[in-house]
Design a protein around this motif. Structure first.
Motif, PDB file in Angstrom:
ATOM      1  N   ASP A  53       0.832  -1.203   0.000  1.00 54.38           N
ATOM      2  CA  ASP A  53       0.000   0.000   0.000  1.00 54.38           C
ATOM      3  C   ASP A  53       0.867   1.253   0.000  1.00 54.38           C
ATOM      4  O   ASP A  53       2.013   1.235   0.453  1.00 54.38           O
ATOM      5  CB  ASP A  53      -0.924   0.028   1.222  1.00 54.38           C
ATOM      6  N   GLU A 108       0.264   5.810   0.275  1.00 52.74           N
ATOM      7  CA  GLU A 108      -0.665   6.924   0.424  1.00 52.74           C
ATOM      8  C   GLU A 108      -0.020   8.221  -0.055  1.00 52.74           C
ATOM      9  O   GLU A 108       1.127   8.508   0.269  1.00 52.74           O
ATOM     10  CB  GLU A 108      -1.111   7.079   1.880  1.00 52.74           C
ATOM     11  N   LYS A 127      -5.254   6.763  -1.277  1.00 51.89           N
ATOM     12  CA  LYS A 127      -4.672   5.520  -0.794  1.00 51.89           C
ATOM     13  C   LYS A 127      -4.695   4.477  -1.910  1.00 51.89           C
ATOM     14  O   LYS A 127      -5.753   4.192  -2.471  1.00 51.89           O
ATOM     15  CB  LYS A 127      -5.429   5.014   0.436  1.00 51.89           C
ATOM     16  N   CYS A 178      -9.980   7.650  -2.968  1.00 53.02           N
ATOM     17  CA  CYS A 178      -9.987   8.930  -2.256  1.00 53.02           C
ATOM     18  C   CYS A 178     -11.423   9.377  -2.091  1.00 53.02           C
ATOM     19  O   CYS A 178     -12.358   8.705  -2.554  1.00 53.02           O
ATOM     20  CB  CYS A 178      -9.161   9.969  -3.009  1.00 53.02           C
TER      21      CYS A 178
END
Length: 220
Positions: free
Chosen positions: A115, A117, A139, A168
């Motif tokens: 992941d 961000e 994200k 988002c």
């Protein structure tokens, strides 16, 4: 910079570099007309082989559309642990700031997930796709899918596939990418936040000597 992002770990040098001095990667851009993908543009990624002055963990790269006279300098990182680049973000390509950035984790392992961000400033907002104030967190979730042999203008290549979804408050966007260890990102197939499909297909790779890419992109 107009947008913030979480700090990425330095990737360092790789054994066989992709983004070497004055190397050009030419892409055909196609867009959906609602029924099929239609070629609409050709853009070029040029690497300088130098450290990006805005982030010492990245190399300086740039995207350009020489027909329209548009260009932008940015950064990318590569190492034995992965390859990551900023997408083109000038003109109509600014929408890609809300889509997953091209990235692959190495060594390639099908099923691997990660992941990231990104805080995107309102500088990137546009009534054509999304409007907001201040910083909007985006994200992105990535997953390595598998390997496949695909026919490309560079011949048949054994590529690694990664799928990613960026979410988002304004919605979500996706990308399915194909990566080759020698040529980098061979294909980027986006569904952007406005629902439009855009595909980048690598046409050619070469070294250009008629200009200093580092100087060229510093003039923006």
């Amino acid at each position: 910079m107009a947008c913030g992002r979480t700090e990425r770990q330095p990737l360092g040098a790789i054994q066989t570099e992709i983004f070497t001095r004055n190397k050009e990667f030419t892409y055909l851009v196609s867009r959906s007309d609602g029924q099929q993908l239609v070629p609409t543009d050709t853009i070029v990624l040029t690497s300088t082989g130098r450290i990006w002055d805005r982030d010492a963990t990245q190399k300086n790269i740039g995207w350009s559309n020489r027909t329209a006279g548009a260009r932008s300098g940015t950064g990318g990182a590569e190492s034995p642990r992965g390859v990551w680049i900023h997408p083109p973000r000038f003109g109509e390509y600014a929408i890609l700031e809300l889509s997953p950035f091209p990235e692959i984790r190495l060594p390639f392992k099908p099923g691997q997930v990660w992941d990231w961000e990104l805080d995107v400033g309102s500088y990137w907002s546009n009534p054509a796709w999304a409007m907001w104030q201040g910083q909007m967190p985006v994200k992105t979730h990535y997953k390595s899918v598998g390997q496949q042999r695909v026919a490309t203008p560079l011949g048949k290549l054994e590529c690694q596939q990664v799928n990613a979804v960026a979410r988002c408050s304004a919605g979500q966007a996706k990308v399915s990418l194909l990566f080759h260890p020698q040529h980098g990102f061979v294909e980027l197939d986006y569904v952007n936040i406005d629902g439009g499909q855009v595909r980048f297909q690598l046409l050619s790779v070469g070294v250009v000597n008629e200009f200093d890419a580092a100087t060229y992109f510093s003039k923006q």
